[in-house]
Design a protein around this motif. Sequence first.
Motif, PDB file in Angstrom:
ATOM      1  N   PHE A  81     -64.633  23.807 -66.734  1.00 24.82           N
ATOM      2  CA  PHE A  81     -64.110  22.855 -66.339  1.00 24.82           C
ATOM      3  C   PHE A  81     -63.214  22.698 -64.929  1.00 24.82           C
ATOM      4  O   PHE A  81     -63.076  21.970 -63.938  1.00 24.82           O
ATOM      5  CB  PHE A  81     -62.873  21.983 -67.170  1.00 24.82           C
ATOM      6  N   HIS A  82     -62.780  24.043 -64.596  1.00 23.27           N
ATOM      7  CA  HIS A  82     -62.253  24.431 -63.476  1.00 23.27           C
ATOM      8  C   HIS A  82     -63.315  24.156 -62.115  1.00 23.27           C
ATOM      9  O   HIS A  82     -62.672  23.794 -61.223  1.00 23.27           O
ATOM     10  CB  HIS A  82     -61.714  25.955 -63.365  1.00 23.27           C
ATOM     11  N   PHE A  83     -64.604  24.771 -62.612  1.00 19.02           N
ATOM     12  CA  PHE A  83     -65.373  24.476 -61.437  1.00 19.02           C
ATOM     13  C   PHE A  83     -65.683  22.995 -61.199  1.00 19.02           C
ATOM     14  O   PHE A  83     -65.856  22.704 -59.960  1.00 19.02           O
ATOM     15  CB  PHE A  83     -66.701  25.208 -62.039  1.00 19.02           C
ATOM     16  N   LEU A  84     -65.581  21.947 -62.367  1.00 18.31           N
ATOM     17  CA  LEU A  84     -65.843  20.848 -62.141  1.00 18.31           C
ATOM     18  C   LEU A  84     -64.847  20.165 -61.151  1.00 18.31           C
ATOM     19  O   LEU A  84     -64.933  19.200 -60.319  1.00 18.31           O
ATOM     20  CB  LEU A  84     -66.123  20.015 -63.537  1.00 18.31           C
ATOM     21  N   VAL A  85     -63.421  20.529 -61.457  1.00 25.30           N
ATOM     22  CA  VAL A  85     -62.394  20.119 -60.360  1.00 25.30           C
ATOM     23  C   VAL A  85     -62.603  20.602 -59.318  1.00 25.30           C
ATOM     24  O   VAL A  85     -62.268  19.711 -58.346  1.00 25.30           O
ATOM     25  CB  VAL A  85     -61.077  20.651 -61.092  1.00 25.30           C
ATOM     26  N   LYS A  86     -63.013  21.774 -59.020  1.00 24.37           N
ATOM     27  CA  LYS A  86     -63.060  22.325 -57.675  1.00 24.37           C
ATOM     28  C   LYS A  86     -64.315  21.685 -56.907  1.00 24.37           C
ATOM     29  O   LYS A  86     -63.994  21.422 -55.750  1.00 24.37           O
ATOM     30  CB  LYS A  86     -63.539  23.946 -57.768  1.00 24.37           C
ATOM     31  N   GLU A  87     -65.294  21.173 -57.754  1.00 21.03           N
ATOM     32  CA  GLU A  87     -66.123  20.503 -56.876  1.00 21.03           C
ATOM     33  C   GLU A  87     -66.053  18.962 -56.661  1.00 21.03           C
ATOM     34  O   GLU A  87     -66.842  18.214 -56.110  1.00 21.03           O
ATOM     35  CB  GLU A  87     -67.775  20.824 -57.771  1.00 21.03           C
ATOM     36  N   GLY A  88     -64.768  18.407 -57.412  1.00 17.46           N
ATOM     37  CA  GLY A  88     -64.633  17.015 -57.325  1.00 17.46           C
ATOM     38  C   GLY A  88     -65.310  16.296 -58.340  1.00 17.46           C
ATOM     39  O   GLY A  88     -65.322  15.088 -57.844  1.00 17.46           O
ATOM     40  N   THR A  89     -65.911  16.746 -59.411  1.00 19.11           N
ATOM     41  CA  THR A  89     -66.851  15.950 -60.112  1.00 19.11           C
ATOM     42  C   THR A  89     -65.775  15.378 -61.068  1.00 19.11           C
ATOM     43  O   THR A  89     -65.965  14.073 -61.613  1.00 19.11           O
ATOM     44  CB  THR A  89     -67.669  17.030 -60.982  1.00 19.11           C
ATOM     45  N   ILE A  90     -64.537  16.036 -61.327  1.00 18.56           N
ATOM     46  CA  ILE A  90     -63.543  15.250 -62.455  1.00 18.56           C
ATOM     47  C   ILE A  90     -62.132  15.563 -61.614  1.00 18.56           C
ATOM     48  O   ILE A  90     -62.328  16.410 -60.756  1.00 18.56           O
ATOM     49  CB  ILE A  90     -63.341  15.848 -63.518  1.00 18.56           C
ATOM     50  N   GLY A  91     -61.251  14.973 -61.847  1.00 17.45           N
ATOM     51  CA  GLY A  91     -59.845  14.824 -61.123  1.00 17.45           C
ATOM     52  C   GLY A  91     -59.045  15.762 -61.838  1.00 17.45           C
ATOM     53  O   GLY A  91     -58.182  16.474 -61.016  1.00 17.45           O
ATOM     54  N   TYR A  92     -59.258  16.185 -62.927  1.00 21.79           N
ATOM     55  CA  TYR A  92     -58.261  17.332 -63.613  1.00 21.79           C
ATOM     56  C   TYR A  92     -58.991  17.896 -64.835  1.00 21.79           C
ATOM     57  O   TYR A  92     -60.085  17.376 -65.542  1.00 21.79           O
ATOM     58  CB  TYR A  92     -56.923  16.660 -64.210  1.00 21.79           C
ATOM     59  N   SER A  93     -58.295  19.068 -65.143  1.00 21.65           N
ATOM     60  CA  SER A  93     -59.237  19.707 -66.209  1.00 21.65           C
ATOM     61  C   SER A  93     -58.563  19.379 -67.710  1.00 21.65           C
ATOM     62  O   SER A  93     -57.292  19.998 -67.953  1.00 21.65           O
ATOM     63  CB  SER A  93     -59.116  21.425 -65.856  1.00 21.65           C
ATOM     64  N   PRO A  94     -59.223  18.976 -68.573  1.00 23.53           N
ATOM     65  CA  PRO A  94     -58.659  18.525 -69.915  1.00 23.53           C
ATOM     66  C   PRO A  94     -58.528  19.934 -70.773  1.00 23.53           C
ATOM     67  O   PRO A  94     -57.993  19.958 -71.972  1.00 23.53           O
ATOM     68  CB  PRO A  94     -59.603  17.604 -70.495  1.00 23.53           C
ATOM     69  N   ALA A  95     -59.099  21.071 -70.059  1.00 20.28           N
ATOM     70  CA  ALA A  95     -59.130  22.367 -70.837  1.00 20.28           C
ATOM     71  C   ALA A  95     -57.950  23.106 -70.580  1.00 20.28           C
ATOM     72  O   ALA A  95     -57.771  24.306 -71.267  1.00 20.28           O
ATOM     73  CB  ALA A  95     -60.590  23.279 -70.581  1.00 20.28           C
ATOM     74  N   GLU A  96     -57.324  22.592 -69.687  1.00 21.12           N
ATOM     75  CA  GLU A  96     -55.941  23.325 -69.192  1.00 21.12           C
ATOM     76  C   GLU A  96     -55.240  23.899 -70.163  1.00 21.12           C
ATOM     77  O   GLU A  96     -54.755  25.031 -70.174  1.00 21.12           O
ATOM     78  CB  GLU A  96     -55.125  22.464 -68.070  1.00 21.12           C
ATOM     79  N   ASN A  97     -54.826  22.990 -71.290  1.00 20.64           N
ATOM     80  CA  ASN A  97     -53.884  23.645 -72.181  1.00 20.64           C
ATOM     81  C   ASN A  97     -54.462  24.099 -73.557  1.00 20.64           C
ATOM     82  O   ASN A  97     -53.845  24.271 -74.623  1.00 20.64           O
ATOM     83  CB  ASN A  97     -53.135  22.181 -72.466  1.00 20.64           C
ATOM     84  N   LEU A  98     -56.035  24.443 -73.482  1.00 20.21           N
ATOM     85  CA  LEU A  98     -56.422  25.120 -74.630  1.00 20.21           C
ATOM     86  C   LEU A  98     -55.802  26.453 -75.074  1.00 20.21           C
ATOM     87  O   LEU A  98     -55.685  27.207 -73.848  1.00 20.21           O
ATOM     88  CB  LEU A  98     -58.001  25.113 -74.483  1.00 20.21           C
ATOM     89  N   ARG A  99     -55.438  26.714 -76.067  1.00 20.01           N
ATOM     90  CA  ARG A  99     -55.178  27.996 -76.258  1.00 20.01           C
ATOM     91  C   ARG A  99     -56.066  28.829 -77.255  1.00 20.01           C
ATOM     92  O   ARG A  99     -56.598  28.179 -78.259  1.00 20.01           O
ATOM     93  CB  ARG A  99     -53.826  27.949 -77.088  1.00 20.01           C
ATOM     94  N   ALA A 100     -56.140  29.955 -77.020  1.00 19.34           N
ATOM     95  CA  ALA A 100     -56.977  30.787 -77.579  1.00 19.34           C
ATOM     96  C   ALA A 100     -56.451  31.187 -79.044  1.00 19.34           C
ATOM     97  O   ALA A 100     -55.330  31.571 -78.941  1.00 19.34           O
ATOM     98  CB  ALA A 100     -57.510  32.110 -76.975  1.00 19.34           C
ATOM     99  N   PRO A 101     -57.077  31.501 -80.182  1.00 18.29           N
ATOM    100  CA  PRO A 101     -56.613  32.001 -81.291  1.00 18.29           C
ATOM    101  C   PRO A 101     -55.966  33.405 -81.163  1.00 18.29           C
ATOM    102  O   PRO A 101     -56.741  34.325 -80.252  1.00 18.29           O
ATOM    103  CB  PRO A 101     -57.811  32.013 -82.200  1.00 18.29           C
TER     104      PRO A 101
END
Length: 294
Positions: A81-101
Amino acid sequence: MEELLGEFIRYLHNIKKASVNTELSYRRDLTKLIVYFSLKGIEDISKVTETDLSLFVLDLENRNFTASTVSRNIASVKAFFHFLVKEGTIGYSPAENLRAPKIEKKAPTIMTQEEVIRLLEAPDGDSPKEVRDKAMLELLYATGIRVSELISLKITDVNLGMGYIDCHDENRDRVIPFGAEARNALASYLSGPREALVRNPMEEALFVNCSGVAMSRQGFWKLIKAYARKADIEADITPHTLRHSFAVHLVENGADLHSVQEMLGHSDISTTQVYADLVQTRLKRVYEMAHPRR
């Protein structure tokens, strides 16, 4: 979404210069995500929400994937999702707040020096395969390199006369010395057995399989398991076990952590510190068992 995944993998390959194994890992993790979204009827990546991704992570946990596997999948999703934001495919990353167990770190398996000797002496024949296997095991323990680095070595990476290898990883190259036992094993392998295995005289790989091409990770994994059984070693030995044992045995015999860090290729000394902690724990255990006034 599969088209976007293809673009991401090409980005990893062409721009990030990722290894084949890294690319395969990302593809495997993100394919799980795409299949999950497909089953949920989500086709537009721009419609994916934080809740959707949280439910995907929950699905992984419910399918009994280990915490480390779930964490790796989360890292892959974040990178995608960081790549998709960088490429302009999406406006923001919905994965930003995901937390690993939280992953409970297990102490690495360490072989005793006596077990290492039994393992290294297990390939005791003179066939080209056994001479090769002996050289691989000796070099792995002598240098502490990763199995991916071992099977990636080329003939030109070895300097028998000076006793060192040029090791190439994803981040930087490093020069690692090896001792007489590894030198002798390599010399024996290069004196004829390798030539007997190679089909193409232009083959550059140092260690080749019985088909004459570079040894694979899976091939070496099976090899070390077979020799562990032959050596009557009960512990679950993997190629990484020799790397851990190499580090602990160096520290036990007085090597400083910074030197061990350099040989292992750790970017952070804290990663190497675990081996010093293991040595201290073992010494404390011996003291408590043996001292009359403990």
